[in-house]
Design an enzyme around this catalytic site. Structure first.
Site, short mmCIF file in Angstrom:
data_model
loop_
_atom_site.label_atom_id
_atom_site.label_comp_id
_atom_site.label_asym_id
_atom_site.label_seq_id
_atom_site.Cartn_x
_atom_site.Cartn_y
_atom_site.Cartn_z
N ASP A 26 0.86 -1.17 0.00
CA ASP A 26 0.00 0.00 0.00
C ASP A 26 0.90 1.24 0.00
O ASP A 26 2.09 1.15 0.34
CB ASP A 26 -0.91 -0.02 1.23
CG ASP A 26 -1.90 1.12 1.24
OD1 ASP A 26 -2.52 1.38 0.19
OD2 ASP A 26 -2.05 1.76 2.29
N ASP A 28 -0.35 5.11 0.76
CA ASP A 28 -0.69 6.09 1.80
C ASP A 28 -0.60 5.45 3.17
O ASP A 28 -1.29 4.46 3.46
CB ASP A 28 -2.10 6.65 1.58
CG ASP A 28 -2.20 7.50 0.32
OD1 ASP A 28 -1.38 8.40 0.16
OD2 ASP A 28 -3.11 7.25 -0.49
#
Length: 342
Positions: A26, A28
């Site tokens: 991922d 963010d």
């Protein structure tokens, strides 16, 4: 999937970057926040890559194109090509293309990432409900997305036009804190119309399918900061996961996680890719990890010993999740977490 933080036999004594061929990362809250790299991310990913691990970046944020994301990562010191980036915009575009005629018009409520992904699937992005769209797609459009865009979506959805969402993350981490995400925007249209969108992003199968198709990973490790997207997505895809505590999840949320939100591994940050995970042992006195021992006692979690805080958290997870079984932990863990500075 694992029900406690533990060491896989094949990973024992190995760095996770050696035990898995591909990290599905991922962005963010894991690699960067608010555009700036999170501490230790650049160095850790560089070391993992030089050791032979393939790095793929899997994001529910549909705002930017893969080219833009790759350029940003490269600027941060993480050399990345567009093919190494998989977005929820790509996943939702594939989902739409499977349900509408080739060349169909799609009303876009979001950013350039959605438009590029739709064009790659031979679909035509349009801006108005009056453009006779065959579908409506909604993705994160950034803080400047005008309120009138939600009205356009509502006009079309209320007429029965199929509605799709790239993802439904309610929040997104930034440099100044936690801000509303695409899920909050989706709720606006849901409230206005009473309709339900088809969702593509993590933790749902369309995103996992898109990731597998684009990376060809044989033994992937999902790396994320969110229990309800990254970790649940790994659970649904039946692959292992590493939770890093650099984003939205804290110790209390981790201890209370239901089975589908329990990661295989937990680390403070991406340096966790470069090490093995210490074993959590189940003994008569409780669950031991490092110098800590944890057990569920009546209505609370108790923690004894000392050592690295992450080892204490791993021991607590094992105790809490074992006691909770297929449910969620209702034990008071405040005192135990306070001992760990969490």
């Amino acid at each position: 999937m694992s029900q406690s933080v533990r060491t896989r036999p094949e990973a024992s004594g190995q760095a996770l970057s050696e035990a898995y061929d591909t990290a599905l990362l991922d962005l963010d809250g894991v690699v960067y926040a608010g555009g700036s790299a999170i501490a230790h991310a650049v160095e850790s990913l560089g070391t993992a890559r030089r050791g032979g691990m393939h790095l793929a970046y899997v994001t529910n944020n549909a705002l930017r194109t893969p080219d833009a994301v790759a350029a940003h990562l490269t600027e941060l010191g993480i050399p990345t090509g567009a093919d190494d980036v998989i977005t929820s915009a790509q996943a939702v575009a594939r989902l739409i293309a499977e349900q509408v005629p080739a060349g169909a018009r799609v009303l876009v409520i979001g950013g350039e990432g959605l438009r590029v992904a739709l064009r790659e699937r031979g679909l035509e992005p349009v801006e108005s409900a009056d453009d006779d769209p065959a579908a409506v797609v909604q993705g994160f459009g950034g803080p400047e997305l005008p309120w009138g865009r939600f009205a356009e979506a509502s006009y079309a959805v209320a007429r029965g036009v199929p509605w799709f969402a790239s993802n439904t993350d309610l929040t997104i981490p930034g440099a100044r804190g936690i801000a509303p995400g695409n899920g909050a925007a989706v709720e606006v249209v849901r409230i206005a119309t009473g309709a339900e969108p088809q969702v593509a992003g993590k933790p749902l199968p369309p995103m996992h399918r898109e990731t597998v198709l684009r990376t060809g990973a044989k033994r992937p490790l999902v790396v994320g900061d969110r229990l309800d997207t990254d970790i649940e997505g790994a659970f649904n895809g039946e692959v292992d996961s590493l939770l890093v505590l650099t984003g939205v999840t804290d110790g209390a949320q981790l201890l209370a996680a239901p089975p589908q939100h329990r990661p295989t591994y937990v680390a403070a940050d991406l340096r966790g890719l470069l090490t093995g995970q210490p074993e959590v042992c189940d003994g008569d006195g409780g669950f031991r990890c490092g110098g800590w021992t944890a057990r569920a006692d009546a209505e609370r979690l108790e923690l004894g010993g000392d050592g690295a805080a992450l080892d204490g958290l791993r021991a607590l997870c094992a105790a809490a999740w074992t006691a909770a079984g297929d449910g969620t932990c209702g034990f008071d863990a405040d005192k135990a977490l306070a001992r760990l500075g969490m």
